[in-house]
Design an enzyme around this catalytic site. Structure first.
Site, short mmCIF file in Angstrom:
data_model
loop_
_atom_site.label_atom_id
_atom_site.label_comp_id
_atom_site.label_asym_id
_atom_site.label_seq_id
_atom_site.Cartn_x
_atom_site.Cartn_y
_atom_site.Cartn_z
CB CYS A 31 -8.69 16.05 13.37
SG CYS A 31 -9.72 15.99 11.89
N GLY B 49 0.83 -1.20 0.00
CA GLY B 49 0.00 0.00 0.00
C GLY B 49 0.87 1.25 0.00
CE LYS C 292 -7.61 18.77 5.51
NZ LYS C 292 -9.00 18.46 5.84
CB CYS D 241 -13.74 7.92 8.07
SG CYS D 241 -12.57 9.20 7.58
N GLY E 150 -0.32 6.39 4.84
CA GLY E 150 0.57 5.65 5.72
C GLY E 150 1.68 4.93 4.99
N GLY F 24 -4.84 11.36 11.01
CA GLY F 24 -3.51 11.51 10.44
C GLY F 24 -2.39 11.38 11.45
N GLY G 20 -0.62 4.68 0.34
CA GLY G 20 -1.45 5.83 0.65
C GLY G 20 -0.77 6.71 1.67
CB ALA H 162 -1.86 -7.58 -2.93
#
Length: 428
Positions: free
Chosen positions: A354, A8, A389, A160, A12, A321, A10, A78
């Protein structure tokens, strides 16, 4: 020599590869396996959906940066993880062997769990992926041309909630700027037991701040609400009482709707005993290490975290995050320890920092730790959040393009918000 594979790329996974590079020996190898060679800055998707950003503004081609860092890069999805064999089978029939694996896949979006939900053959929009956001942009333009009722929110089991509130109020701002807000009734539908719960039982005064924002902008809301099904222009919902009984059923008309779905783990890593929970999320201990397969770690949204507690309608816990960043730093350190013959000893803070942008203002919050009781339980609002932001977007995209591993959220918490030091901890 050790071979570390990051599955992955993204939010992270990309920074995971960069931070691993700082921790491993020169002879060790890192390979990133991802289904998409380009990274798209997901927090900007609500801006894409109302035309405030274009795809190229938030896109990073990861291959050249990874190459400069000496990181292998395989842009192939994958098919299946085989942990007993220490290998990942890819959809093209090839396999990648590893000594250590970091699962950073993010989630699979469970639109199919509710009839008619989602942009793939359903009737609601999404801002979870840039492709969805661009499709939502087309629907937004149609709404401006032909105004009507709007429903924004999240489905039962969602974890989320921040992007739902963000898009609600960004959309409200965009509609005002288009001078059609007076013809667009807006309703927020959520499984949360109260506005501002966020899957965290609130942070600071998020309940009061978000309710005030919505009242001031004439937005109605429905909490503890379950979506039964969606048809073209109609959403069928149930309001759930504290004892779990249905206290009301309603049919809500809409001209435009954006609903966040529940998440689950991707198929490639789901259904593996000892690795994943029933929803397909990866099980980890305090060191981000899987209890059964000790050479497998996980970071980000794909990590299994139990809910805060029972609610009338299921609500998951978000992975914000800063929480993801702290997981990444702890994991990189722990894998570095292992290749140097030491035991893992770093524990992520799992704090929440956040910034929720509302188009011309916003709400910021810090929860230390994310799960209460907390040492820091703070929230604030103002136009500065919108500017912060924008700064975050520019900083993070630059960070990915440059391949640097410096933390963002800790810097934000320390310097911008004035919160006490938020560090990963070392056990022992």
């Amino acid at each position: 020599m050790a071979h570390v594979v990051v599955l992955g790329a993204g939010l992270g996974g990309a920074i995971m590869a960069y931070e691993l590079k700082d921790q491993l020996r020169p002879e060790d190898r890192i390979t990133v396996v991802t289904k998409d060679p380009k990274y798209h800055f997901v927090p900007s998707n609500p801006w894409i959906a109302v035309g405030w950003r274009e795809r190229e503004d938030i896109t990073v081609d990861l291959r050249p940066t990874m190459a400069k860092k000496g990181i292998g890069f395989i842009p192939v999805a994958a098919e299946r993880l085989h942990p007993e064999d220490n290998r990942i089978q890819l959809v093209n029939g090839e396999s990648v062997a590893y000594d250590y694996l970091v699962i950073a896949t993010g989630p699979e979006l469970a639109f199919d769990e509710i009839e008619g939900l989602g942009p793939h053959g359903g009737h609601t929009q999404s801002v979870c992926h840039i492709d969805h956001a661009e499709q939502a942009r087309v629907a937004f333009d149609a709404l401006v041309r032909n105004p009507g009722p709007v429903i924004i929110g999240a489905a039962q089991g969602a974890s989320c909630f921040g992007p739902a509130y963000e898009f609600l109020l960004i959309l409200e701002t965009a509609l005002r700027r288009a001078k059609v807000r007076d013809r667009v009734p807006m309703t927020f539908v959520t499984p949360e037991p109260y506005i501002g719960h966020l899957g965290l039982d609130g942070v600071g005064d998020t309940k009061g701040l978000l309710e005030s924002e919505m009242r001031g902008k004439h937005i109605k809301w429905m909490t503890s609400t379950r979506v039964k099904r969606v048809e073209a222009g109609k959403m069928f919902v149930e309001e759930i009482a504290d004892d779990g009984s249905v206290k009301a059923e309603k049919e809500l008309p809409f001209a435009f709707s954006m609903m966040l779905p529940a998440f689950r783990g991707i198929k490639a890593v789901s259904g593996i005993e000892g690795l994943s929970n029933p929803r397909g999320f990866t099980l980890v201990d305090t060191h981000q290490q899987n209890p059964k397969y000790r050479n497998i770690f996980a970071v980000g949204v794909c990590v299994a975290i139990p809910p805060m507690g029972p609610t009338p309608v299921p609500c998951g816990v978000p992975k914000t995050g800063f929480m993801i960043e702290s997981m990444v730093t702890a994991t990189a350190h722990n894998i570095g320890n292992l290749v140097h013959g030491k035991a893992p000893d770093r524990v992520g803070t799992w704090n929440a920092v956040c910034l929720a942008d509302f188009g011309d203002g916003g709400v910021a919050f810090v929860a230390q730790p994310q799960i209460p009781p907390r040492n820091v339980n703070w929230s604030s609002s103002g136009k500065w959040v919108h500017m912060a932001k924008i700064g975050f977007e520019k900083y993070f995209i630059r960070k990915l393009r440059k391949g640097v591993s410096e933390p963002f959220y800790e810097t934000l918490a320390l310097k911008t918000l004035g919160i006490d030091k938020l560090k990963e901890t070392t056990t022992g």
